[in-house]
Scaffold this motif. Structure first.
Motif, PDB file in Angstrom:
ATOM      1  N   GLY A 138       0.801  -1.215   0.000  1.00 48.34           N
ATOM      2  CA  GLY A 138       0.000   0.000   0.000  1.00 48.34           C
ATOM      3  C   GLY A 138       0.833   1.264   0.000  1.00 48.34           C
ATOM      4  O   GLY A 138       0.389   2.319   0.473  1.00 48.34           O
ATOM      5  N   PHE A 139       2.038   1.183  -0.553  1.00 45.76           N
ATOM      6  CA  PHE A 139       2.969   2.308  -0.554  1.00 45.76           C
ATOM      7  C   PHE A 139       3.442   2.538  -1.984  1.00 45.76           C
ATOM      8  O   PHE A 139       3.049   1.821  -2.902  1.00 45.76           O
ATOM      9  N   VAL A 140       4.290   3.533  -2.178  1.00 47.15           N
ATOM     10  CA  VAL A 140       4.774   3.930  -3.512  1.00 47.15           C
ATOM     11  C   VAL A 140       6.302   3.868  -3.500  1.00 47.15           C
ATOM     12  O   VAL A 140       6.916   4.212  -2.487  1.00 47.15           O
ATOM     13  N   PRO A 141       6.951   3.422  -4.571  1.00 51.29           N
ATOM     14  CA  PRO A 141       8.418   3.414  -4.596  1.00 51.29           C
ATOM     15  C   PRO A 141       8.982   4.775  -4.186  1.00 51.29           C
ATOM     16  O   PRO A 141       8.519   5.816  -4.668  1.00 51.29           O
ATOM     17  N   ASP A 142       9.968   4.724  -3.280  1.00 49.13           N
ATOM     18  CA  ASP A 142      10.544   5.978  -2.786  1.00 49.13           C
ATOM     19  C   ASP A 142      12.063   5.885  -2.875  1.00 49.13           C
ATOM     20  O   ASP A 142      12.584   5.244  -3.781  1.00 49.13           O
ATOM     21  N   VAL A 143      12.794   6.521  -1.967  1.00 47.05           N
ATOM     22  CA  VAL A 143      14.279   6.540  -1.936  1.00 47.05           C
ATOM     23  C   VAL A 143      14.902   6.854  -3.307  1.00 47.05           C
ATOM     24  O   VAL A 143      15.964   6.370  -3.653  1.00 47.05           O
ATOM     25  N   GLY A 144      14.188   7.688  -4.091  1.00 55.95           N
ATOM     26  CA  GLY A 144      14.668   7.988  -5.443  1.00 55.95           C
ATOM     27  C   GLY A 144      14.350   6.906  -6.443  1.00 55.95           C
ATOM     28  O   GLY A 144      14.749   6.988  -7.612  1.00 55.95           O
ATOM     29  N   PRO A 195      -5.538   4.205   4.900  1.00 57.55           N
ATOM     30  CA  PRO A 195      -5.507   2.875   5.537  1.00 57.55           C
ATOM     31  C   PRO A 195      -4.622   1.831   4.860  1.00 57.55           C
ATOM     32  O   PRO A 195      -4.186   0.885   5.516  1.00 57.55           O
ATOM     33  N   ASP A 196      -4.312   1.984   3.569  1.00 55.73           N
ATOM     34  CA  ASP A 196      -3.649   0.887   2.852  1.00 55.73           C
ATOM     35  C   ASP A 196      -2.230   0.596   3.340  1.00 55.73           C
ATOM     36  O   ASP A 196      -1.792  -0.559   3.295  1.00 55.73           O
ATOM     37  N   LEU A 197      -1.494   1.605   3.794  1.00 57.01           N
ATOM     38  CA  LEU A 197      -0.117   1.359   4.239  1.00 57.01           C
ATOM     39  C   LEU A 197      -0.092   0.482   5.481  1.00 57.01           C
ATOM     40  O   LEU A 197       0.619  -0.530   5.531  1.00 57.01           O
ATOM     41  N   VAL A 198      -0.901   0.828   6.479  1.00 60.91           N
ATOM     42  CA  VAL A 198      -0.974   0.011   7.703  1.00 60.91           C
ATOM     43  C   VAL A 198      -1.493  -1.387   7.368  1.00 60.91           C
ATOM     44  O   VAL A 198      -0.955  -2.397   7.825  1.00 60.91           O
TER      45      VAL A 198
END
Length: 349
Positions: free
Chosen positions: A146-152, A303-306
């Motif tokens: 439930g997250f999005v690619p991060d850290v560049g 709610p999706d990340l948790v």
């Protein structure tokens, strides 16, 4: 170090002209904590101005991998029980570290052996010399929690040839050495058995000379042969259309990709596609990290990340209940709110 001292979660030592960072939480697959990020940053600051240090090298302790990502259990607890400030503070320092690695004034050698995912990609794939082995499994699997690619990662994947990065970002697929090289996430293939000798050579030699004699050609990957349907299907403007094209294509691997997408968070998929498309126009890493910080902070409020971390890591039932549960329920305005400026809380790179 005396026998009574506990070894830390990240270890530092120098060998000749090479300064070494070892991520040292092997039981947690070297997942990054806020403390680890800060210590790495402090060491890089010191080594940048130390004339005795010619090269920086990052490796992971244990046999399983460099780093499986950030400590998502801590993020889960903060998002569920806290107010999100601890997670935002972690990301602020982590993304600044990613930018520092990309701009580091000395060769930064990342040994991407074994599992390298999420935050592990952030501390390796921005480096100037990225080495993969036959054991490498590289991925940005965030849509599954439930997250999005991060850290560049949205910049790295936006720069991959054609739509390969879109495929990897949306499906979270793991790739091996040849595909990591093809996608621009790595530079050299060195067999795992040759790593000790290569690392030893870095103590006395410049990186290029140390690599000589150790670099090989990896076994063939899978993505090159799939470029036709990947580039065609993922060029669509919406996730719904991507899924429709994948299902209509006829290649069993395309159908499998569509089925994978339909198990991911619908909100995360739409935000990821928007993030990647925008990252292509932002020009350099820092504005992409600023964008990712906005997106990450916005994800804490939904709610999706948790739920995604609960299903994958806490309860391990692998049955997340996404909300909203279908792609057509996620509106354009739902996506747009992830990109809302944060005012005084901006990352500000």
């Amino acid at each position: 170090m005396s026998g009574a001292e506990e070894p830390g979660p990240v270890l530092f030592h120098t060998s000749g002209r090479a300064a070494h960072i070892t991520l040292n939480r092997p039981r947690a697959l070297n997942a990054l904590t806020h403390t680890m990020v800060r210590r790495i940053d402090e060491a890089l600051t010191e080594w940048a101005r130390d004339p005795a240090v010619g090269t920086v090298v990052i490796t992971g302790a244990g046999e399983r991998g460099l780093c499986a990502g950030g400590d998502i259990r801590a993020i889960h607890d903060d998002a569920r029980d806290g107010d999100g400030t601890a997670s935002a503070a972690f990301w602020r320092d982590e993304y600044r570290l990613n930018a520092r690695i990309a701009r580091y004034p000395k060769p930064y050698v990342a040994v991407m052996d074994g599992i390298v995912m999420g935050g592990g990609v952030g501390v390796s794939a921005h480096g100037s010399v990225r080495v993969v082995t036959e054991r490498s499994r590289v991925a940005m699997p965030e849509t599954g929690i439930g997250f999005v690619p991060d850290v560049g990662g949205t910049r790295l994947l936006a720069l991959a040839p054609g739509e390969l990065g879109t495929h990897l970002a949306l499906t979270g697929a793991q790739i091996g050495a040849a595909d990591a090289l093809l996608c621009g996430l790595a530079d050299h293939y060195v067999p795992a058995a040759a790593l000790p000798e290569f690392l030893e050579a870095l103590a006395g030699l410049p990186v290029e000379e140390a690599l000589d004699g150790h670099v090989r050609t990896p076994a063939q990957g899978v993505l090159a042969a799939r470029r036709d349907w990947i580039d065609d299907c993922y060029a669509a403007d919406t996730v719904e259309e991507i899924v429709r094209r994948l299902l209509a294509h006829g290649d069993p691997a395309a159908k499998e990709a569509a089925e994978t997408l339909l198990t991911k968070s619908p909100t995360a998929l739409k935000d990821t596609l928007a993030s990647l498309r925008r990252a292509r126009t932002l020009g350099s890493l820092e504005p992409v990290l600023n964008q990712e910080f906005r997106v990450s902070c916005a994800a804490l409020d939904l709610p999706d990340l948790v739920e995604g971390i609960r299903a994958q890591v806490v309860d391990k039932d692998r049955r997340p209940r996404w909300s909203p549960k279908s792609l057509d329920e996620v509106t354009d305005s739902d996506v747009e709110r992830f990109f809302t400026p944060l005012g005084a809380r901006e990352l500000g790179l």
